[in-house]
Design a protein around this motif. Structure first.
Motif, PDB file in Angstrom:
ATOM      1  N   SER A   1      47.262  42.732  69.596  1.00 58.41           N
ATOM      2  CA  SER A   1      48.500  43.726  69.717  1.00 58.41           C
ATOM      3  C   SER A   1      47.478  44.555  69.536  1.00 58.41           C
ATOM      4  CB  SER A   1      49.249  44.146  67.794  1.00 58.41           C
ATOM      5  OG  SER A   1      49.328  44.688  68.217  1.00 58.41           O
TER       6      SER A   1
ATOM      7  N   GLY B   1      51.842  43.551  72.060  1.00 57.55           N
ATOM      8  CA  GLY B   1      52.200  42.871  70.570  1.00 57.55           C
ATOM      9  C   GLY B   1      52.715  43.721  69.677  1.00 57.55           C
ATOM     10  N   ASP B   2      52.786  43.576  68.414  1.00 56.75           N
ATOM     11  CA  ASP B   2      53.268  44.807  67.226  1.00 56.75           C
ATOM     12  C   ASP B   2      53.012  46.299  67.339  1.00 56.75           C
ATOM     13  OD1 ASP B   2      55.119  42.711  66.903  1.00 56.75           O
ATOM     14  OD2 ASP B   2      54.178  42.065  64.623  1.00 56.75           O
TER      15      ASP B   2
ATOM     16  N   HIS C   1      52.414  38.570  70.207  1.00 59.17           N
ATOM     17  CA  HIS C   1      53.955  38.378  70.899  1.00 59.17           C
ATOM     18  C   HIS C   1      54.075  37.363  71.878  1.00 59.17           C
ATOM     19  CE1 HIS C   1      55.984  42.043  70.206  1.00 59.17           C
ATOM     20  NE2 HIS C   1      55.870  41.524  69.212  1.00 59.17           N
ATOM     21  N   ASN C   2      55.625  37.114  72.479  1.00 60.76           N
ATOM     22  CA  ASN C   2      55.303  35.778  73.928  1.00 60.76           C
ATOM     23  C   ASN C   2      54.973  36.452  74.904  1.00 60.76           C
ATOM     24  OD1 ASN C   2      55.472  33.616  72.761  1.00 60.76           O
ATOM     25  ND2 ASN C   2      57.409  34.128  72.405  1.00 60.76           N
ATOM     26  N   ASP C   3      54.020  37.021  75.200  1.00 55.32           N
ATOM     27  CA  ASP C   3      53.533  38.087  76.216  1.00 55.32           C
ATOM     28  C   ASP C   3      52.621  37.655  77.578  1.00 55.32           C
ATOM     29  OD1 ASP C   3      51.434  38.188  74.463  1.00 55.32           O
ATOM     30  OD2 ASP C   3      52.315  40.710  74.247  1.00 55.32           O
TER      31      ASP C   3
ATOM     32  N   CYS D   1      57.320  47.154  70.256  1.00 52.26           N
ATOM     33  CA  CYS D   1      57.874  46.343  68.805  1.00 52.26           C
ATOM     34  C   CYS D   1      58.802  47.176  68.307  1.00 52.26           C
ATOM     35  CB  CYS D   1      56.818  46.203  68.262  1.00 52.26           C
ATOM     36  SG  CYS D   1      57.547  45.416  66.226  1.00 52.26           S
TER      37      CYS D   1
ATOM     38  N   ARG E   1      59.845  40.066  70.459  1.00 53.94           N
ATOM     39  CA  ARG E   1      58.564  39.963  70.468  1.00 53.94           C
ATOM     40  C   ARG E   1      59.102  38.494  71.566  1.00 53.94           C
ATOM     41  NH1 ARG E   1      56.842  35.875  65.195  1.00 53.94           N
ATOM     42  NH2 ARG E   1      59.576  35.329  65.479  1.00 53.94           N
TER      43      ARG E   1
ATOM     44  N   HIS F   1      59.525  39.907  78.068  1.00 48.74           N
ATOM     45  CA  HIS F   1      57.818  40.431  78.410  1.00 48.74           C
ATOM     46  C   HIS F   1      57.916  40.602  80.060  1.00 48.74           C
ATOM     47  CE1 HIS F   1      57.169  40.223  74.595  1.00 48.74           C
ATOM     48  NE2 HIS F   1      56.127  41.409  74.534  1.00 48.74           N
TER      49      HIS F   1
END
Length: 696
Positions: A309, A363-364, A465-467, A486, A500, A505
């Protein structure tokens, strides 16, 4: 001790015996504290404080503590000097300070909220739901079936919103700022007895208060408003208890993150604030030992934090940096290895900065800071690399970035600002971070951030995240393609999962499946480690930069698919993106690009569309068999608790693999050979895939 935790503690003892022992000790101490709270016993007061510090009076202790160094400015700062390094900084700061005096806050997307004369510290003021005071271990502060957000109460109690009042006292000497700070501290102490409210339920929150309270002491200690002996005793006893609580309830785990780092930072601050022998010496030693170990565990070899992140990387860098700086101010050693890791972390932060001065929210992001002194946007991280460079003698980092330097002035003083001003400004360069999986393509005012890193917390999820293969794009200094950010944590767990998710994304989604599967919809910080990144090429040439990579997230499907992406940026500001999905069977594929807020779609056709942003036009072209393109509503979250409406362009296809889509984003179409640009990248992508030889 809670017997249900015994098997878990035994398992931890096999992996990290030190942490298992820490948690077992915390459980034992918690039992004793529960009995004390139940009996209403005051665990610590002025008499005990003086005995522990071996001082004859509160006044003597106050004077001794006031003479100790602090790792930030705690002396009078000239308003003109502040405005010189951050135009308008003093007026922005005064506005924030006056809001704090009125008990008006704007936290975590709440918008301006007036809390009234007597602040309710135990309630999420966004929803009106709260947590009645009781022993901290008995408070169920995360009820996913309620919209309450405990972060609101915690953020309020960090009292970072009160720092501007202390800053304005240093700027103006106006007693009403110091008096307002004292009133809020007195209210908090009265409403939150030791270990008996929701604001003790998370040790990270206790530790972060140590940082802000200790700075407020140094800023306001000489004021008339803080001269009362009774207040001084209450304040110092409460701060001592924060150190004691933190060391008793460390958030240790086999793979630790920012919570454990914050615990350790708080211990170093508490120990160096009080100084002397006994408990403070043990706090400082324990905290520093933890930080020295965790900076190696949590920082990858290239300097990227393992939580995946960008915002949390900033927070953790501050949490590692400020305690080390505190030690340095007291003449205590900070190893060369520790300093080098701080500088590597700072280089990653610097590399992330877009031409518009912001960083991508990868990310977060929960707006967390260690000691926030500036008035800049929460996503403006430009102050931090120069601060690290100044502190540790890194000439490459100790140079000015664009933007104001007010935060540098509050930490390093005007002398530090002058040192920066004498240096040539940093010239942004492309940068690749192979361990963290972050690749920054740059050419002047053109920028692309590509994420091809592992899932956060070393395969556990955490704040990642699923990125994988997602990107963030800025052309000619205009933000065009944005990460979704987020929005929320426990207050809206479905929204948490949505933001996320893969679909949120800018990366390919196959058959509606996640790149990394969710362990459970209520396991908000867990992901399965499915998508292992593969970087096949990272090439920087004088006129172009090229990234080619993939991930294994969809090899688990019954008909497996390997996902690949090539990205190229040229000096003229043309971004080429080629996605290729290799595998078996027929699949539904969705590839979105979330537009940044304010970007409008003004013209569309079968293979192109035009965008307008900041008064300028940009163009998107694409090539690929059987792909359909739609423009649809979307949301992105630039800051925790805020959802900003925008649009996303989404290409979809249903059919057999392999499947391939080429997209070009550019400012000017004049003289542009779109087909040739895509063909060149496509050829490089195919060659890289063939060389990689990853079986689908």
């Amino acid at each position: 001790m809670n017997l249900a935790r015994v098997p878990r503690l035994m398992w931890k003892s096999l992996r990290r015996p030190d942490m298992a022992a820490t948690r077992a000790w915390s459980e034992t101490v918690g039992l004793l504290e529960r009995l004390a709270v139940a009996r209403g016993r005051a665990p610590f007061g002025v008499r005990q404080l003086l005995g522990a510090t071996r001082e004859p009076s509160v006044s003597a202790l106050w004077e001794r503590l006031g003479e100790r160094s602090f790792p930030a400015m705690t002396e009078s700062l000239d308003t003109a000097a502040l405005d010189a390094v951050g135009p308008g900084a003093s007026s922005r700061l005064r506005e924030r300070a006056e809001r704090a005096v009125r008990h008006e806050v704007d936290l975590l997307g709440s918008g301006p909220v007036c809390l009234g004369n007597v602040i309710d510290w135990h309630t999420d003021f966004k929803t009106g739901l709260g947590w009645s005071p009781r022993f901290f271990k008995d408070i169920a502060y995360q009820d996913l079936d309620k919209p309450s957000d405990v972060k609101v109460a915690w953020e309020l109690s960090r009292l970072q919103w009160l720092l501007p009042a202390g800053q304005c006292y240093l700027l103006t000497g106006d007693e009403h700022y110091a008096a307002a700070v004292r009133e809020v501290l007195d209210q908090w102490i009265a409403a939150n007895p030791y270990a008996a409210s929701v604001n003790w339920s998370c040790t990270m929150e206790v530790a972060l208060r140590i940082l802000s309270w200790s700075w407020l002491f140094h800023a306001c200690r000489g004021s008339q408003a803080w001269s009362d002996e009774g207040f001084r005793g209450r304040f110092l006893a409460a701060l001592w208890l924060h150190g004691r609580f933190t060391v008793r309830h460390l958030e240790a785990s086999p793979v630790a993150g920012n919570h454990y780092t914050a615990n350790a930072a708080g211990l170093v601050f508490a120990g160096l604030f009080f100084g002397g022998r006994g408990e403070p010496a043990r706090w400082q030693d324990r905290g520093w030992k933890i930080l020295q170990g965790e900076i190696h565990r949590q920082t990858l070899a290239d300097g990227v934090n393992h939580e995946a992140s960008v915002p949390y990387h900033r927070l953790v860098l501050e949490l590692f940096h400020f305690p080390a700086l505190y030690r340095d101010r007291h003449g205590l050693p900070v190893s060369r290895e520790y300093r080098e890791l701080l500088c590597r972390m700072a280089r990653f932060t610097r590399a992330c900065v877009r031409p518009d001065g912001m960083v991508p929210v990868i990310g977060d992001a929960d707006d967390a800071r260690a000691l926030p002194f500036g008035t800049q946007h929460i996503n403006d991280h430009r102050y931090l690399p120069p601060l690290v460079g100044l502190a540790w003698g890194d000439a490459d980092l100790a140079v000015p970035l664009s933007g104001n330097l007010e935060e540098v002035a509050w930490v390093a003083g005007t002398a530090g600002v002058a040192r920066l001003a004498a240096q040539t400004a940093w010239v942004p360069q492309p940068a690749g971070f192979s361990d963290g999986g972050a690749y920054v393509l740059r050419a002047g005012q053109h920028y692309v951030y590509v994420d091809c890193g592992p899932v956060g917390m070393r395969g556990r999820g955490g704040h990642g995240h699923n990125d994988c293969l997602s990107l963030d794009v800025e052309l000619d200094g205009v933000h065009l393609v944005s990460d979704s950010g987020c929005l929320a944590y426990t207050s809206a767990y479905l929204e948490r999962n949505r933001f996320r998710s893969t679909d949120a994304h800018n990366t390919a989604c196959v058959d509606g499946q996640e790149i990394n599967r969710f362990l459970d919809s209520r396991a908000l910080w867990s992901l399965l480690d499915d998508a292992h990144p593969v970087v096949s090429e990272w090439r920087v040439c004088p006129d172009t930069q090229t990234f080619i990579g993939g991930h294994t997230g969809y090899l688990r499907l019954s008909e497996p698919v390997m996902t690949w992406r090539g990205v190229r940026l040229d000096a003229s500001g043309c971004v080429c993106i080629v996605d290729r999905l290799e595998g078996y069977g027929s699949h539904e594929v969705s590839i979105p690009l979330h537009l940044a807020p304010g970007v409008r779609v003004v013209e569309t056709s079968s293979d192109r569309l035009s965008l307008m942003a900041a008064g300028r036009s940009f163009h998107v072209h694409w090539q690929g068999a059987d792909w359909e393109c739609v423009v649809e509503p979307a949301r992105v979250s630039p800051s925790y608790g805020i959802a900003t409406p925008t649009l996303r362009v989404r290409w979809t296809r249903e059919g057999p693999c392999p499947a391939e889509l080429g997209v070009v984003i550019m400012q000017s179409e004049a003289g542009r050979d779109v087909a040739g640009s895509l063909a060149a990248l496509r050829a490089d992508l195919h060659a890289a895939i063939e060389h990689q030889r990853v079986p689908a």
